[in-house]
Design a protein around this motif. Structure first.
Motif, mmCIF file in Angstrom:
data_model
loop_
_atom_site.group_PDB
_atom_site.id
_atom_site.type_symbol
_atom_site.label_atom_id
_atom_site.label_comp_id
_atom_site.label_asym_id
_atom_site.label_seq_id
_atom_site.Cartn_x
_atom_site.Cartn_y
_atom_site.Cartn_z
ATOM 1 N N SER A 1 0.821 -1.218 0.000
ATOM 2 C CA SER A 1 0.000 0.000 0.000
ATOM 3 C C SER A 1 0.854 1.267 0.000
ATOM 4 O O SER A 1 0.421 2.318 -0.460
ATOM 5 C CB SER A 1 -0.949 0.011 1.197
ATOM 6 O OG SER A 1 -0.206 0.041 2.409
ATOM 7 N N SER A 2 2.083 1.173 0.517
ATOM 8 C CA SER A 2 2.952 2.356 0.508
ATOM 9 C C SER A 2 3.519 2.635 -0.879
ATOM 10 O O SER A 2 4.053 3.707 -1.130
ATOM 11 C CB SER A 2 4.097 2.189 1.503
ATOM 12 O OG SER A 2 5.015 1.229 1.025
ATOM 13 N N ARG A 3 3.405 1.656 -1.784
ATOM 14 C CA ARG A 3 3.954 1.826 -3.128
ATOM 15 C C ARG A 3 2.906 2.216 -4.162
ATOM 16 O O ARG A 3 3.227 2.801 -5.174
ATOM 17 C CB ARG A 3 4.621 0.529 -3.565
ATOM 18 C CG ARG A 3 5.911 0.290 -2.860
ATOM 19 C CD ARG A 3 6.525 -1.020 -3.285
ATOM 20 N NE ARG A 3 7.847 -1.160 -2.734
ATOM 21 C CZ ARG A 3 8.114 -1.421 -1.484
ATOM 22 N NH1 ARG A 3 7.138 -1.570 -0.630
ATOM 23 N NH2 ARG A 3 9.355 -1.523 -1.053
ATOM 24 N N LEU A 4 1.677 1.854 -3.941
ATOM 25 C CA LEU A 4 0.641 2.090 -4.934
ATOM 26 C C LEU A 4 -0.065 3.414 -4.684
ATOM 27 O O LEU A 4 -0.483 3.695 -3.564
ATOM 28 C CB LEU A 4 -0.372 0.947 -4.924
ATOM 29 C CG LEU A 4 0.216 -0.441 -5.220
ATOM 30 C CD1 LEU A 4 -0.854 -1.504 -5.077
ATOM 31 C CD2 LEU A 4 0.852 -0.483 -6.585
ATOM 32 N N GLY A 5 -0.201 4.231 -5.718
ATOM 33 C CA GLY A 5 -0.935 5.486 -5.635
ATOM 34 C C GLY A 5 -0.280 6.549 -4.778
ATOM 35 O O GLY A 5 -0.940 7.466 -4.310
ATOM 36 N N GLN A 6 1.016 6.467 -4.564
ATOM 37 C CA GLN A 6 1.709 7.417 -3.692
ATOM 38 C C GLN A 6 2.573 8.420 -4.456
ATOM 39 O O GLN A 6 3.197 9.265 -3.863
ATOM 40 C CB GLN A 6 2.589 6.674 -2.685
ATOM 41 C CG GLN A 6 1.823 5.720 -1.787
ATOM 42 C CD GLN A 6 0.867 6.447 -0.869
ATOM 43 O OE1 GLN A 6 1.165 7.513 -0.372
ATOM 44 N NE2 GLN A 6 -0.302 5.867 -0.660
ATOM 45 N N LYS A 7 2.667 8.299 -5.777
ATOM 46 C CA LYS A 7 3.510 9.169 -6.615
ATOM 47 C C LYS A 7 4.965 9.162 -6.137
ATOM 48 O O LYS A 7 5.606 10.195 -6.021
ATOM 49 C CB LYS A 7 2.973 10.607 -6.625
ATOM 50 C CG LYS A 7 1.614 10.728 -7.254
ATOM 51 C CD LYS A 7 1.170 12.172 -7.334
ATOM 52 C CE LYS A 7 -0.202 12.268 -7.956
ATOM 53 N NZ LYS A 7 -0.691 13.625 -8.037
ATOM 54 N N ARG A 8 5.456 7.978 -5.830
ATOM 55 C CA ARG A 8 6.841 7.854 -5.389
ATOM 56 C C ARG A 8 7.776 7.880 -6.588
ATOM 57 O O ARG A 8 7.434 7.416 -7.669
ATOM 58 C CB ARG A 8 7.025 6.559 -4.613
ATOM 59 C CG ARG A 8 6.365 6.600 -3.252
ATOM 60 C CD ARG A 8 6.427 5.296 -2.546
ATOM 61 N NE ARG A 8 7.751 4.689 -2.561
ATOM 62 C CZ ARG A 8 8.139 3.800 -1.671
ATOM 63 N NH1 ARG A 8 7.324 3.409 -0.726
ATOM 64 N NH2 ARG A 8 9.328 3.262 -1.744
ATOM 65 N N ALA A 9 8.975 8.396 -6.381
ATOM 66 C CA ALA A 9 9.943 8.506 -7.471
ATOM 67 C C ALA A 9 10.617 7.172 -7.773
ATOM 68 O O ALA A 9 11.192 6.996 -8.843
ATOM 69 C CB ALA A 9 11.000 9.548 -7.133
ATOM 70 N N ASP A 10 10.576 6.228 -6.836
ATOM 71 C CA ASP A 10 11.307 4.982 -7.028
ATOM 72 C C ASP A 10 10.447 3.829 -7.536
ATOM 73 O O ASP A 10 10.896 2.689 -7.563
ATOM 74 C CB ASP A 10 11.984 4.575 -5.721
ATOM 75 C CG ASP A 10 10.980 4.317 -4.602
ATOM 76 O OD1 ASP A 10 9.805 4.677 -4.761
ATOM 77 O OD2 ASP A 10 11.393 3.758 -3.568
ATOM 78 N N THR A 11 9.224 4.112 -7.983
ATOM 79 C CA THR A 11 8.360 3.017 -8.434
ATOM 80 C C THR A 11 8.823 2.383 -9.738
ATOM 81 O O THR A 11 8.526 1.222 -9.990
ATOM 82 C CB THR A 11 6.904 3.512 -8.623
ATOM 83 O OG1 THR A 11 6.914 4.644 -9.497
ATOM 84 C CG2 THR A 11 6.268 3.881 -7.315
ATOM 85 N N ASN A 12 9.581 3.099 -10.554
ATOM 86 C CA ASN A 12 9.989 2.538 -11.850
ATOM 87 C C ASN A 12 11.021 1.427 -11.715
ATOM 88 O O ASN A 12 11.197 0.643 -12.642
ATOM 89 C CB ASN A 12 10.493 3.632 -12.789
ATOM 90 C CG ASN A 12 11.681 4.372 -12.222
ATOM 91 O OD1 ASN A 12 12.010 4.235 -11.053
ATOM 92 N ND2 ASN A 12 12.328 5.179 -13.043
ATOM 93 N N HIS A 13 11.728 1.331 -10.587
ATOM 94 C CA HIS A 13 12.712 0.259 -10.446
ATOM 95 C C HIS A 13 12.358 -0.729 -9.327
ATOM 96 O O HIS A 13 13.146 -1.619 -9.014
ATOM 97 C CB HIS A 13 14.115 0.831 -10.209
ATOM 98 C CG HIS A 13 14.278 1.539 -8.907
ATOM 99 N ND1 HIS A 13 14.406 0.887 -7.715
ATOM 100 C CD2 HIS A 13 14.323 2.855 -8.628
ATOM 101 C CE1 HIS A 13 14.528 1.772 -6.741
ATOM 102 N NE2 HIS A 13 14.476 2.970 -7.265
ATOM 103 N N GLN A 14 11.183 -0.611 -8.746
ATOM 104 C CA GLN A 14 10.834 -1.493 -7.642
ATOM 105 C C GLN A 14 10.712 -2.950 -8.065
ATOM 106 O O GLN A 14 10.953 -3.845 -7.267
ATOM 107 C CB GLN A 14 9.531 -1.034 -6.992
ATOM 108 C CG GLN A 14 9.726 0.202 -6.155
ATOM 109 C CD GLN A 14 8.427 0.676 -5.541
ATOM 110 O OE1 GLN A 14 7.385 0.087 -5.751
ATOM 111 N NE2 GLN A 14 8.503 1.754 -4.797
#
Length: 196
Positions: A150-163
């Motif tokens: 839940s901390s990764r989805l819908g949070q507009k995080r900058a590191d989602t492209n390499h998770q």
């Protein structure tokens, strides 16, 4: 101790060439010599104390040959002593300092030395009675206990492209080490059977 004009003292080193020679040789040199062209000039006026004036500090004793950037004439007066270079990673770090800090080879060798150092420590831990535990020490369990998804989805995080690759990077060395261990045990068993 007399002030030595180096990056470690407040004394400004003298120019090796005159301003006129530099201006003739390098186009645009000295463009900021006129105080009217420098926004920082009011703070540079004589009489304004900046607190940046100090004498050369007492030198820390060097107990083993230290790495020193080729850009510096000598080792900095104070340096870290907590982790002396050792093993293959230490040799790589020492070799990295043969290159200028402005070259990619210097930094790539230091990054490689960190990876080798981590591998050395993992291998060393396998030889002890308390080897590293990748499940508890990498924080994988907290992904399930602390709302990792839940901390990764819908949070507009900058590191989602390499998770997506992070689990592979963390798990791959352990999987490869396990496969290597299994292969080594099978090879030893075959060698033992072949001797009989």
């Amino acid at each position: 101790m007399a002030a030595i004009p180096t990056p470690y003292t407040s004394a400004k080193p003298a120019l090796k060439e005159s301003a006129e020679d530099l201006r003739a040789r390098i186009p645009g040199w000295g463009a900021d010599l006129d105080p009217a062209d420098r926004p920082s000039y009011p703070r540079e006026q004589p009489g304004i104390e900046t607190g940046a004036h100090w004498d050369f500090p007492e030198r820390q004793p060097e107990k083993w040959p230290r790495e020193r950037s080729v850009e510096h004439a000598f080792l900095t007066p104070v340096f870290g002593t907590s982790t002396p270079p050792k093993g293959a990673s230490g040799a790589i770090r020492k070799y990295a300092y043969k290159y200028s800090e402005g070259r990619a080879a210097h930094w790539l060798l230091l990054v490689a030395a960190d990876r080798v150092d981590a591998t050395e420590h993992h291998v060393k831990s396998l030889a002890t009675l308390h080897p590293d535990n990748p499940i508890t020490e990498t924080g994988v369990l907290s992904e399930f206990r602390r709302g990792g998804l839940s901390s990764r989805l819908g949070q507009k995080r900058a590191d989602t492209n390499h998770q997506w690759i992070d689990p592979i990077i963390v798990a791959a060395p352990w999987v490869l080490a396990g496969l290597g261990g299994v292969a080594a045990i099978r090879a030893l068993k075959r060698a033992a059977v072949g001797r009989k």
